[in-house]
Design an enzyme around this catalytic site. Structure first.
Site, mmCIF file in Angstrom:
data_model
loop_
_atom_site.group_PDB
_atom_site.id
_atom_site.type_symbol
_atom_site.label_atom_id
_atom_site.label_comp_id
_atom_site.label_asym_id
_atom_site.label_seq_id
_atom_site.Cartn_x
_atom_site.Cartn_y
_atom_site.Cartn_z
ATOM 1 N N ARG A 3 0.829 -1.211 0.000
ATOM 2 C CA ARG A 3 0.000 0.000 0.000
ATOM 3 C C ARG A 3 0.860 1.256 0.000
ATOM 4 O O ARG A 3 1.665 1.458 0.896
ATOM 5 C CB ARG A 3 -0.918 -0.013 1.240
ATOM 6 C CG ARG A 3 -1.782 -1.262 1.252
ATOM 7 C CD ARG A 3 -2.837 -1.215 2.336
ATOM 8 N NE ARG A 3 -3.652 -2.428 2.251
ATOM 9 C CZ ARG A 3 -4.677 -2.708 3.042
ATOM 10 N NH1 ARG A 3 -5.025 -1.851 3.989
ATOM 11 N NH2 ARG A 3 -5.366 -3.813 2.889
ATOM 12 N N ARG A 24 1.904 1.300 10.769
ATOM 13 C CA ARG A 24 1.416 1.607 9.423
ATOM 14 C C ARG A 24 2.563 1.368 8.435
ATOM 15 O O ARG A 24 3.598 2.030 8.521
ATOM 16 C CB ARG A 24 0.949 3.061 9.343
ATOM 17 C CG ARG A 24 0.284 3.431 8.036
ATOM 18 C CD ARG A 24 -0.130 4.883 8.036
ATOM 19 N NE ARG A 24 -1.182 5.143 9.015
ATOM 20 C CZ ARG A 24 -2.481 5.049 8.734
ATOM 21 N NH1 ARG A 24 -2.874 4.734 7.542
ATOM 22 N NH2 ARG A 24 -3.372 5.299 9.657
ATOM 23 N N GLU A 54 -6.406 -1.697 14.888
ATOM 24 C CA GLU A 54 -7.190 -2.508 13.961
ATOM 25 C C GLU A 54 -6.338 -3.636 13.380
ATOM 26 O O GLU A 54 -5.301 -3.392 12.776
ATOM 27 C CB GLU A 54 -7.710 -1.610 12.825
ATOM 28 C CG GLU A 54 -8.520 -2.372 11.799
ATOM 29 C CD GLU A 54 -8.788 -1.525 10.552
ATOM 30 O OE1 GLU A 54 -8.745 -0.288 10.645
ATOM 31 O OE2 GLU A 54 -9.015 -2.125 9.489
ATOM 32 N N SER A 64 -10.673 -6.483 9.419
ATOM 33 C CA SER A 64 -11.821 -5.768 8.914
ATOM 34 C C SER A 64 -12.633 -6.808 8.156
ATOM 35 O O SER A 64 -12.124 -7.441 7.241
ATOM 36 C CB SER A 64 -11.327 -4.664 7.976
ATOM 37 O OG SER A 64 -12.331 -3.725 7.754
ATOM 38 N N ARG A 120 0.232 -5.540 13.414
ATOM 39 C CA ARG A 120 -0.352 -5.057 14.664
ATOM 40 C C ARG A 120 -0.629 -6.219 15.613
ATOM 41 O O ARG A 120 -0.697 -6.018 16.827
ATOM 42 C CB ARG A 120 -1.616 -4.255 14.379
ATOM 43 C CG ARG A 120 -1.299 -2.987 13.588
ATOM 44 C CD ARG A 120 -2.545 -2.228 13.191
ATOM 45 N NE ARG A 120 -2.227 -1.178 12.226
ATOM 46 C CZ ARG A 120 -3.109 -0.653 11.388
ATOM 47 N NH1 ARG A 120 -4.364 -1.089 11.393
ATOM 48 N NH2 ARG A 120 -2.757 0.292 10.541
#
Length: 416
Positions: free
Chosen positions: A261, A276, A348, A351, A389
């Site tokens: 990403r 991140r 997070e 998802s 994470r």
RNA sequence: GGAGAGUUGGCAGAGUGGUUGAAUGCGGCGGUCUUGAAAACCGUUAAGGAUGCAAGUCCUUCCGGGGUUCGAAUCCCUGACUCUCCGCCA
């Protein structure tokens, strides 16, 4: 992509959905273009019918050795008109399609309406925040003391956001991926898939990443290929443009891939350590189900992801995203947020979303219903889980007073 | 990277520029026969769009895009993919 007929019949609903998702799309333009399209289609069909009919007559005359010159001359101009109309029709269709591609999915009716993440709704928690007899360190300190990570050299090799896992850190990463894949495959009945990490434009459009997120992805320009941002993309498109027999449903697939990403513009916020990244690892679950079952399956998939966190003994909470936080293609999404004691935040790690038939319509994934009718499947996917994470939570939760950390028993067999 | 062959309906596989949306076989579905099943026989069996209350009618689609022609699955150009052989390579 939404069905044009659905948009026409539910104009206000769609308009509201666009607003609630903080998106923009010109619905009036869609309706206007659709009117033009239908008129052009009608004219085109009529002329084509005439051409087909006269072609038969010409064929008959030729077969009977009669003169067809007059008919052929007549059809010359018809042929020109057809070409003209076909070009206009194709222009209008392209323009219409381009706008349709930017219309987001409509949120499920129970999704909380909200303008930012503060409107997200906590559904439940599992476990409790661990207590420490000392001040817990954050994962970077634990990693540093145990030589698990090298962010600096990752940045040297590539750039920031490309971590290097070293020694036991690398082994832990591999163990975690292995554990999660095996868990979903054996306990939850998913079929394991190993897929390409680079995909073409059509595939990236099928799941809804394109056209909206083109700038957030790494590209291979020479081939017009893209590095996948999630395994959802290749796995969901596995059955693109196919009609599946009813007995093939439900389909349950799980796969590991690295995720890439770019997400330019996301610097500065919560970027410390592994929070991140531009490249990270993730195990992803994907399911294709009968439309009647998708919301029940959504809950089940959240449970599948939760089972991993529970097995690892990590405290977490389940949050339902409000309309503004919902992704472009999703109708309803639950996030799993794991507690990171050293960082002092919930992060997070998963998802889980139901896309209803939004992706299926784009990608052309259909099935034959019990009565023989062809319908779009409902697609769902969920992380199970993203590793960085999860590693943060593991390091911070299982750190010891002396600076070492304990690997949970369930991962031991994968560490070797 | 080089040379050649190919891509047609769920699958296999025909196809001369003119009733070819497409032969034939297999598979699927329905029926006859049978106590039941099999076999045999008969029928049926693509997706998308326009129009219509509906029945229906019409249009598109033979890997994608462009062209030739009154007319293209069939001819030409181009792109993608598959297979075979050669080269290179983990």
């Amino acid at each position: 992509m939404l069905d044009l007929k659905f948009i026409r019949a539910n104009l206000e609903l769609v308009r509201q959905a666009i607003a609630n998702k903080n998106e923009k799309a010109d619905l009036d333009k869609v309706l206007a273009l659709d009117d033009i399209r239908r008129k052009l289609q009608f004219d085109f069909d009529s002329l084509k019918a005439r051409q087909n009919q006269v072609s038969q007559e010409i064929a008959n005359k030729k077969r009977n050795k009669e003169d067809a010159t007059e008919l052929i001359e007549q059809m010359g101009s018809v042929s020109e008109q057809i070409k003209q109309l076909a070009a206009e029709l194709s222009d209008v269709e392209n323009e219409l399609n381009a706008i349709l591609m930017w219309i987001p999915n409509v949120p499920f009716k129970d999704v909380p309406v909200g303008k930012d993440e503060s409107f997200n709704r906590e559904v439940r928690q599992w476990g409790t925040k661990p207590e420490f007899s000392f001040t817990p360190k954050d994962h970077l300190e634990v990693a540093s003391q145990n030589n698990l990570l090298d962010m600096q050299r990752g940045a040297k090799i590539t750039g920031s956001g490309f971590p290097v896992y070293t020694g036991l850190g690398a082994t832990l990463e591999r163990a975690l991926i292995n554990f999660m894949l095996t868990f979903h495959q054996q306990k939850h009945g998913y079929t394991e898939m190993w897929v390409p990490f680079i995909v073409n434009r059509k595939t990236m459009t099928g799941t809804g990443q394109l056209p909206k997120l083109e700038n957030d992805m790494y590209r291979v320009d020479e081939e017009d290929f893209f590095l996948i941002p999630t395994a959802e993309v290749p796995i969901t498109n596995y059955y693109a443009d196919e009609i599946l027999p009813l007995d093939k449903l439900p389909i349950k697939m799980v796969g590991y891939t690295p995720c890439f990403r770019r997400e330019a513009g996301s610097y500065g916020k919560d970027t410390k350590g592994l929070q991140r990244l531009h490249q990270f690892n993730k195990v992803e679950m994907v399911r294709f189900v009968h439309p009647d079952e998708s919301y029940a399956v959504l809950e089940e998939m959240v449970g599948n992801a939760e089972a991993i966190l529970q097995a690892l003994g990590l405290h977490y909470r389940v949050v339902e995203l409000c309309t503004a936080d919902l992704s472009f293609a999703s109708a309803r999404t639950y996030d799993l947020e794991v507690w990171a004691p050293g960082t002092g935040r919930y992060l997070e790690v998963s998802s889980v979303s139901n896309f209803e038939d939004f992706q299926a319509r784009r990608a052309g994934i259909r099935f034959r219903d019990a009565d023989g009718k062809v319908r779009f499947v409902h697609t769902l996917n969920g992380s199970g889980l993203a590793t960085p994470r999860t590693i943060i939570a593991l390091l911070e939760t299982y750190q010891q007073a002396d600076g070492s950390f304990k690997i949970p028993d369930i991962l031991q067999r994968w560490i070797g």
